[in-house]
Motif scaffolding. Structure first.
Motif, PDB file in Angstrom:
ATOM      1  N   PHE A  80     -24.466 -10.073 -13.289  1.00  0.00           N
ATOM      2  CA  PHE A  80     -25.482  -9.013 -13.914  1.00  0.00           C
ATOM      3  C   PHE A  80     -26.453  -9.856 -14.616  1.00  0.00           C
ATOM      4  O   PHE A  80     -27.635  -9.386 -14.739  1.00  0.00           O
ATOM      5  CB  PHE A  80     -24.417  -8.245 -15.128  1.00  0.00           C
ATOM      6  N   LEU A  81     -26.191 -10.886 -15.136  1.00  0.00           N
ATOM      7  CA  LEU A  81     -27.138 -11.759 -15.905  1.00  0.00           C
ATOM      8  C   LEU A  81     -28.286 -12.394 -14.904  1.00  0.00           C
ATOM      9  O   LEU A  81     -29.411 -12.367 -15.213  1.00  0.00           O
ATOM     10  CB  LEU A  81     -26.498 -12.950 -16.664  1.00  0.00           C
ATOM     11  N   ARG A  82     -27.838 -12.860 -13.776  1.00  0.00           N
ATOM     12  CA  ARG A  82     -28.658 -13.320 -12.477  1.00  0.00           C
ATOM     13  C   ARG A  82     -29.484 -12.214 -12.373  1.00  0.00           C
ATOM     14  O   ARG A  82     -30.762 -12.448 -11.791  1.00  0.00           O
ATOM     15  CB  ARG A  82     -27.658 -13.718 -11.486  1.00  0.00           C
ATOM     16  N   LEU A  83     -29.042 -10.998 -12.012  1.00  0.00           N
ATOM     17  CA  LEU A  83     -29.746 -10.062 -11.673  1.00  0.00           C
ATOM     18  C   LEU A  83     -30.832  -9.539 -12.499  1.00  0.00           C
ATOM     19  O   LEU A  83     -31.971  -9.320 -12.231  1.00  0.00           O
ATOM     20  CB  LEU A  83     -28.944  -8.718 -11.164  1.00  0.00           C
TER      21      LEU A  83
ATOM     22  N   VAL B 156     -33.081   2.420 -16.025  1.00  0.00           N
ATOM     23  CA  VAL B 156     -33.666   0.990 -15.750  1.00  0.00           C
ATOM     24  C   VAL B 156     -32.833   0.655 -14.344  1.00  0.00           C
ATOM     25  O   VAL B 156     -31.764   0.554 -14.575  1.00  0.00           O
ATOM     26  CB  VAL B 156     -33.655   0.056 -16.779  1.00  0.00           C
ATOM     27  N   VAL B 157     -33.613   0.472 -13.396  1.00  0.00           N
ATOM     28  CA  VAL B 157     -32.868   0.229 -12.054  1.00  0.00           C
ATOM     29  C   VAL B 157     -33.377  -1.220 -11.875  1.00  0.00           C
ATOM     30  O   VAL B 157     -34.707  -1.517 -11.639  1.00  0.00           O
ATOM     31  CB  VAL B 157     -33.077   1.111 -11.004  1.00  0.00           C
ATOM     32  N   ILE B 158     -32.563  -2.476 -11.825  1.00  0.00           N
ATOM     33  CA  ILE B 158     -32.959  -3.736 -11.625  1.00  0.00           C
ATOM     34  C   ILE B 158     -32.391  -3.905 -10.171  1.00  0.00           C
ATOM     35  O   ILE B 158     -31.217  -3.745  -9.876  1.00  0.00           O
ATOM     36  CB  ILE B 158     -32.366  -4.801 -12.504  1.00  0.00           C
ATOM     37  N   SER B 159     -33.176  -4.445  -9.356  1.00  0.00           N
ATOM     38  CA  SER B 159     -32.831  -4.883  -7.853  1.00  0.00           C
ATOM     39  C   SER B 159     -33.177  -6.164  -7.321  1.00  0.00           C
ATOM     40  O   SER B 159     -34.177  -6.786  -7.943  1.00  0.00           O
ATOM     41  CB  SER B 159     -33.048  -3.893  -7.037  1.00  0.00           C
ATOM     42  N   ARG B 160     -32.348  -6.912  -6.633  1.00  0.00           N
ATOM     43  CA  ARG B 160     -32.679  -8.101  -5.812  1.00  0.00           C
ATOM     44  C   ARG B 160     -31.784  -8.168  -4.574  1.00  0.00           C
ATOM     45  O   ARG B 160     -30.724  -7.995  -4.624  1.00  0.00           O
ATOM     46  CB  ARG B 160     -32.392  -8.982  -6.821  1.00  0.00           C
ATOM     47  N   PRO B 161     -32.583  -8.739  -3.726  1.00  0.00           N
ATOM     48  CA  PRO B 161     -31.812  -8.958  -2.208  1.00  0.00           C
ATOM     49  C   PRO B 161     -30.696  -9.913  -2.436  1.00  0.00           C
ATOM     50  O   PRO B 161     -30.912 -10.884  -3.361  1.00  0.00           O
ATOM     51  CB  PRO B 161     -32.867  -9.599  -1.579  1.00  0.00           C
ATOM     52  N   ASN B 162     -29.560  -9.580  -1.736  1.00  0.00           N
ATOM     53  CA  ASN B 162     -28.587 -10.729  -1.776  1.00  0.00           C
ATOM     54  C   ASN B 162     -28.238 -11.172  -0.656  1.00  0.00           C
ATOM     55  O   ASN B 162     -28.887 -10.898   0.423  1.00  0.00           O
ATOM     56  CB  ASN B 162     -27.177  -9.924  -2.333  1.00  0.00           C
TER      57      ASN B 162
ATOM     58  N   ALA C 210     -28.435  -4.583   1.848  1.00  0.00           N
ATOM     59  CA  ALA C 210     -28.239  -6.283   1.517  1.00  0.00           C
ATOM     60  C   ALA C 210     -28.963  -6.327  -0.021  1.00  0.00           C
ATOM     61  O   ALA C 210     -29.642  -7.417   0.068  1.00  0.00           O
ATOM     62  CB  ALA C 210     -28.756  -7.045   2.511  1.00  0.00           C
ATOM     63  N   THR C 211     -28.813  -5.494  -0.810  1.00  0.00           N
ATOM     64  CA  THR C 211     -29.297  -5.685  -2.170  1.00  0.00           C
ATOM     65  C   THR C 211     -28.463  -5.287  -3.099  1.00  0.00           C
ATOM     66  O   THR C 211     -27.605  -4.628  -3.273  1.00  0.00           O
ATOM     67  CB  THR C 211     -30.724  -4.776  -2.242  1.00  0.00           C
ATOM     68  N   ASP C 212     -28.472  -6.128  -4.215  1.00  0.00           N
ATOM     69  CA  ASP C 212     -27.836  -5.840  -5.521  1.00  0.00           C
ATOM     70  C   ASP C 212     -28.354  -4.976  -6.399  1.00  0.00           C
ATOM     71  O   ASP C 212     -29.599  -5.112  -6.546  1.00  0.00           O
ATOM     72  CB  ASP C 212     -27.513  -7.211  -6.340  1.00  0.00           C
TER      73      ASP C 212
END
Length: 121
Positions: free
Chosen positions: A21-24, A37-43, A85-87
């Protein structure tokens, strides 16, 4: 009642550790709506994963758990809307407390559509 394989929400599809959660939240891109609030990042897991945060400021445990159920149900049923392939971390704001299930789904779909458009640019 048994769910089809594509409609399940297994542990591998969830963000479960605080570090994830913190990394994202540090390195992900944010899309804000009136209630979420939507937070996303490829994994690199080759799988879409979801984390949900609903603080005590949103309401009592009944309200918080109902919101989490609505978000999980949206993820289960409309997984195709999410980028592959996204968090994702979905954070509920205080104003989300009174939302019905279909309103939650509509707002999240709008946010994810905006995120898809942003990624394509």
């Amino acid at each position: 009642m048994s769910l089809k394989g594509t409609e399940r929400f297994p542990k591998t599809a969830r963000l479960r550790k605080r570090a994830e959660f913190l990394r994202l939240s540090r390195a992900g891109s944010k899309v804000q709506t009136a209630n979420f609030v939507v937070i996303s990042r490829p994994n690199d897991k080759n799988q879409t994963r979801l984390g949900i945060t609903v603080s005590g400021k949103v309401g009592n445990s009944v309200v918080r758990n109902r919101l989490k159920r609505h978000v999980r149900e949206f993820f289960r049923r409309r997984r195709a809307v999410f980028l592959p392939a996204t968090d994702f971390v979905i954070i509920a704001r205080k104003s989300a407390a009174g939302l019905a299930g279909n309103c939650v789904a509509d707002e999240l779909e709008t946010a994810l559509t905006r995120e898809r458009a942003r990624r394509k640019l």
